[in-house]
Design an enzyme around this catalytic site. Structure first.
Site, PDB file in Angstrom:
ATOM      1  N   LYS A   1       0.843  -1.205   0.000  1.00 28.11           N
ATOM      2  CA  LYS A   1       0.000   0.000   0.000  1.00 28.11           C
ATOM      3  C   LYS A   1       0.877   1.254   0.000  1.00 28.11           C
ATOM      4  CE  LYS A   1      -3.807  -2.462   2.066  1.00 28.11           C
ATOM      5  NZ  LYS A   1      -4.408  -3.007   3.273  1.00 28.11           N
TER       6      LYS A   1
ATOM      7  N   GLN B   1      -5.135  -1.859   9.418  1.00 29.23           N
ATOM      8  CA  GLN B   1      -4.842  -3.157   8.804  1.00 29.23           C
ATOM      9  C   GLN B   1      -5.421  -4.279   9.669  1.00 29.23           C
ATOM     10  OE1 GLN B   1      -3.268  -3.554   5.709  1.00 29.23           O
ATOM     11  NE2 GLN B   1      -3.940  -5.661   5.979  1.00 29.23           N
TER      12      GLN B   1
ATOM     13  N   ASP C   1     -11.575   2.582   3.842  1.00 28.34           N
ATOM     14  CA  ASP C   1     -11.886   1.163   3.666  1.00 28.34           C
ATOM     15  C   ASP C   1     -13.402   0.941   3.609  1.00 28.34           C
ATOM     16  OD1 ASP C   1      -9.985  -0.730   3.161  1.00 28.34           O
ATOM     17  OD2 ASP C   1      -9.422  -1.043   5.266  1.00 28.34           O
TER      18      ASP C   1
END
Ligand code: NDP
Length: 289
Positions: free
Chosen positions: A53, A97, A120
């Protein structure tokens, strides 16, 4: 033979488009988008994801900040770090994460992320907005699937779509998005009866199960669109690593019947990171100059 939906190539194109948008900001002496990635503990797979990422951010001119936290910190400390990022003006997107080490409450940590920075799309506010059709941050993998479908001009309206899997990160949101595109959607899961028959009725099949070669070629209707989200590692003595990645669908057989199919790797996977960058740019553009 099916047309291969080349997510790798498409994701490169999208990243280039994003880099151009970022450059417009920086050329105008405006702040580039900023993404913070929080990683708790030492999960090796998570470390690999975080590093890819960061690389993707660097390649598109997006500022990235890795916040690496010890796995023994408390939930309160984690929330405190998230709140700091909520207030940080350089940061437009915050990604936690997952999975977190066992002693954390994942839901309350995700809810601590400001919905405006929730790139997200896991915050209940964004989940709710998705379901009632309001503009929201859409989770990256399902957003990537819709992007593939649209960029290949595949028509969805009125089609029968069967989504296998009902997770919050893939199955449920892709079902909501396909419904929004006017498909008739059925969600299947581990308790579904007669899955092969159900899949045979589908014009569009999305498989997000996590079991190698689970969906057989003879389940696929002639001309169906097959989107394989699964990423499964299987032994492969012929590979230097000793393993290879495969999807949920028996690709070789399904390819003979489908009109379009995503490969694994190189299909949905690369689109996920591209959509994270796209959501981060969206978060940055929302706040204007
Ligand atoms: P989950 O494990 O959260 O969900 C799996 C789903 O599959 C569940 O809803 C489960 O049903 C269903 N399922 C399991 N067994 C069967 C069965 N025999 N018949 C029908 N349904 C079944 O997985 P995720 O959604 O997180 O991920 C799915 C796959 O996609 C994984 O391989 C993952 O690695 C991959 N993935 C890929 C991404 C990408 O970027 N390409 C991103 C995210 C995930 P039930 O709810 O009843 O248990």
């Amino acid at each position: 033979m099916a047309t291969i939906l080349d997510g790798k190539k498409l994701s490169e194109k999208i990243k280039q488009e994003i880099a151009e948008e970022v450059k417009k900001l920086t050329d105008a002496s405006l702040q580039p988008p900023g993404l913070a990635v929080i990683i708790v503990g030492n999960n090796p797979a998570s470390k690999v994801y975080v590093s890819s990422k960061k690389k993707a951010c660097a390649a598109t001119g997006i500022f990235s900040l890795e916040v690496a936290l010890d796995e023994n910190i408390t939930q309160d400390k984690l929330i405190e770090e998230i709140e700091k990022l909520n207030k940080n003006d350089k940061i437009n997107g915050i990604l936690l994460q997952l999975p977190l080490p066992k002693h954390f409450d994942e839901h309350s940590a995700l809810e601590a992320i400001s919905p405006e920075k929730d790139v997200d799309g896991f915050h209940p506010i964004n989940v709710g907005k998705l379901y009632i059709g309001l503009d929201s941050f859409v989770p990256c993998t399902p957003k990537g699937i819709i992007e593939i479908i649209k960029r290949y001009n595949i028509s969805v309206s009125g089609k029968n779509a069967v989504v296998i899997g009902r997770s919050n990160i893939v199955g449920k949101p892709i079902a909501a998005l396909l419904l929004k595109e006017n498909a008739t959607v059925t969600i299947a899961h581990s308790k579904t009866q007669n899955l092969p028959e159900l899949v045979k009725s589908a014009d569009i099949v999305v498989s997000a199960i996590g079991k190698p070669n689970f969906v057989k070629g003879d389940w696929i209707k002639e001309g169906a669109v097959v989107i394989d989200v699964g990423i499964n590692s299987v032994d492969d003595p012929s590979s230097p690593k000793g393993y290879k990645l495969v999807g949920d669908v028996d690709f070789e057989e399904a390819e003979k019947k489908a009109s379009y199919i995503t490969p694994v790797p190189g299909g949905v996977g690369p689109m996920t990171i591209a959509m994270l960058l796209s959501n981060t740019l969206k978060a940055r553009l929302r706040i204007g100059s």
